[in-house]
Design a protein around this motif. Sequence first.
Motif, short mmCIF file in Angstrom:
data_model
loop_
_atom_site.label_atom_id
_atom_site.label_comp_id
_atom_site.label_asym_id
_atom_site.label_seq_id
_atom_site.Cartn_x
_atom_site.Cartn_y
_atom_site.Cartn_z
N TYR A 56 0.70 -1.18 -0.10
CA TYR A 56 0.10 -0.08 0.07
C TYR A 56 0.87 1.34 0.03
O TYR A 56 0.73 2.15 -0.90
CB TYR A 56 -0.74 0.07 1.16
CG TYR A 56 -1.94 1.22 1.24
CD1 TYR A 56 -3.08 1.14 0.98
CD2 TYR A 56 -1.24 2.44 1.63
CE1 TYR A 56 -3.90 2.20 0.86
CE2 TYR A 56 -2.16 3.55 1.79
CZ TYR A 56 -3.28 3.40 1.24
OH TYR A 56 -4.09 4.48 1.39
N LEU A 98 -2.42 5.15 -5.72
CA LEU A 98 -3.79 5.10 -4.94
C LEU A 98 -4.34 6.33 -4.68
O LEU A 98 -5.83 6.52 -4.60
CB LEU A 98 -3.43 4.28 -3.54
CG LEU A 98 -3.09 2.84 -3.53
CD1 LEU A 98 -2.64 2.26 -2.37
CD2 LEU A 98 -4.00 1.92 -4.35
N ASN A 132 -6.17 7.22 -7.72
CA ASN A 132 -7.50 6.34 -7.96
C ASN A 132 -8.64 6.70 -6.97
O ASN A 132 -9.71 6.37 -7.32
CB ASN A 132 -6.97 5.12 -8.22
CG ASN A 132 -6.37 4.64 -9.53
OD1 ASN A 132 -7.19 4.36 -10.47
ND2 ASN A 132 -5.05 4.66 -9.71
N PHE A 133 -8.24 6.89 -5.63
CA PHE A 133 -9.19 6.95 -4.63
C PHE A 133 -9.44 8.09 -4.19
O PHE A 133 -10.49 8.47 -3.39
CB PHE A 133 -8.80 5.75 -3.52
CG PHE A 133 -8.84 4.38 -3.95
CD1 PHE A 133 -10.27 3.70 -3.75
CD2 PHE A 133 -7.89 3.56 -4.43
CE1 PHE A 133 -10.02 2.40 -4.26
CE2 PHE A 133 -8.03 2.47 -5.03
CZ PHE A 133 -9.28 1.65 -4.79
N SER A 148 -4.13 9.64 1.15
CA SER A 148 -3.47 8.33 0.99
C SER A 148 -2.67 7.62 2.28
O SER A 148 -2.96 6.77 2.66
CB SER A 148 -2.84 8.13 -0.28
OG SER A 148 -2.51 6.83 -0.46
N LEU A 199 -11.11 -3.71 -5.55
CA LEU A 199 -11.84 -2.72 -5.22
C LEU A 199 -12.04 -1.72 -6.59
O LEU A 199 -11.18 -1.37 -7.24
CB LEU A 199 -11.35 -1.92 -4.17
CG LEU A 199 -11.20 -2.20 -2.80
CD1 LEU A 199 -10.73 -1.15 -1.58
CD2 LEU A 199 -12.67 -2.72 -2.34
N THR A 221 -12.54 1.85 -8.13
CA THR A 221 -12.07 3.08 -7.82
C THR A 221 -13.03 4.22 -7.68
O THR A 221 -14.30 4.04 -7.89
CB THR A 221 -11.12 3.59 -8.91
OG1 THR A 221 -11.69 3.89 -10.12
CG2 THR A 221 -9.82 2.46 -9.13
N HIS A 222 -12.65 5.50 -7.43
CA HIS A 222 -13.45 6.60 -6.90
C HIS A 222 -14.21 7.08 -8.28
O HIS A 222 -15.45 7.30 -8.20
CB HIS A 222 -12.72 7.78 -6.59
CG HIS A 222 -13.23 9.11 -6.16
ND1 HIS A 222 -13.91 9.82 -7.18
CD2 HIS A 222 -13.72 9.45 -5.11
CE1 HIS A 222 -14.58 10.87 -6.44
NE2 HIS A 222 -14.48 10.72 -5.41
N ALA A 248 -15.87 4.03 -2.68
CA ALA A 248 -14.38 3.60 -3.00
C ALA A 248 -13.46 3.82 -1.92
O ALA A 248 -12.88 2.81 -1.30
CB ALA A 248 -13.83 4.01 -4.39
N PRO A 249 -13.10 5.17 -1.44
CA PRO A 249 -12.19 5.29 -0.40
C PRO A 249 -12.73 4.80 0.90
O PRO A 249 -11.84 4.40 1.59
CB PRO A 249 -12.05 6.77 -0.37
CG PRO A 249 -13.13 7.30 -0.80
CD PRO A 249 -13.42 6.09 -2.09
N LEU A 276 -11.87 1.13 0.73
CA LEU A 276 -10.22 0.99 0.99
C LEU A 276 -9.77 1.02 2.59
O LEU A 276 -8.88 0.27 3.03
CB LEU A 276 -9.69 2.09 0.12
CG LEU A 276 -8.03 2.08 0.02
CD1 LEU A 276 -7.45 0.97 -0.63
CD2 LEU A 276 -7.60 3.46 -0.37
#
Length: 423
Positions: free
Chosen positions: A27, A34, A37-38, A51, A99, A101-102, A109-110, A113
């Motif tokens: 991660y 990330l 994407n999130f 993040s 998962l 993504t946003h 999504a987040p 996560l």
Amino acid sequence: MPERTLRRVLIASGLGHFVEWFDFGIYGTLAVILAQNFFPSDNQQAALLASFAVFGAGCVMRPLGALFFGSLGDRIGRQRTLAIVVLTTSAATLAMGLLPTHSSIGLLAPALLVLARLVQGFAAGGETAGATALISEYAPAHRRGFFCSWLDATGFAAFVAGSGTVLLLTAALPGTALDDWGWRLPFLLAAPLGLAGVYLRSRLEDSPDFRRLKETGRTAQSPVRESFTLAWKAMLFCVGFMLIKAVGHWALQTFMPGYLQTTLGFDRVPAFAVTTLGLFVVAVLVPLMGALSDRVGRKPLMLGACAGFVLLSWPAFWLMSQGNAVTACLAMAVLGLCMAAFDGASCAAIAELFPTRVRYGAMAIAYNAATALFGGMTPYFATWLVGSTGYALSPAFYLVVIALVSGATILRARETARTRLTV
């Protein structure tokens, strides 16, 4: 203890440890991607902070995992608990790779996560202490530092594998493929790696010390309460020891890739290459430092490492800020050497602080408290320091302060190398 048995313990514990920290650490290596994407944002640093906050949230869960798995490990055994730990972490990591993504489901999504990261962090709270307890209870007293150091070696080998995997994907995938879907591949590796780790750990016999406790009916009925009533002083020492270990680990593995790209202006490939080299230095040197700690003691190595961080952190960050990949590699190697010296001695040192009855739980609580309070928030805090002060080298001073605190704690501790573990 027959060498064949010790090898089996090292392989089973080490592979499980590799899986755990490959899963947990990937991660951080992919934090910049990330974030895109999130946590999409026009402000790159704000997205990266979000993040890193999720990364820190996983670490905050580790003390809760320590309470649960530590107590379980002191009651039912190290081996069975460690198998559950690696299975849980791998399942959460696999979920991250699957998962949406946003751009697909928005704020859900987040949220998902964060949930996966919390589960991952909860399980990670039971890993290092349990594996350390298992190996330390198998290892002969005169080689305990060497055997225990292999855990950190495999942990950093996992970080190297994670960083190296991302480096290869960055170089091999065309265009925006890594940003679009390639980032999922390291997370999906959790499934086969996790199954291998569970298989090996489930076939391992528990430590001789714990088996003797169990056979005589002397296992702790309430390990957490006993830890706080009988081992509180040792737990405080453990927290002090572990501050620089926790902060140093996540500074090198998680903070550096994003820092090199967003603050110092490195491209992705050299940023991941520099990070991978630093982690490789630690992985290679840790067993040598562990063997050295069996000869000269734990305290000299840990104090030397703290002194190294105090004296060399700012020069290392300055070298990285010159924008040259070669000097950045040299700087990471210097920090890696300091980290290896500390890690080589510290695993055995913390195991030697506690009796067998509460070793797993007391170690887990103290170690993960240090990680939650300082280590897990290191990427976030260091990134915030850069943004709030406007000084690109400010994270170096954080390492210096933490090293001073750990060094002061180690000075007050007794030397434990080559001593028998207490029951």
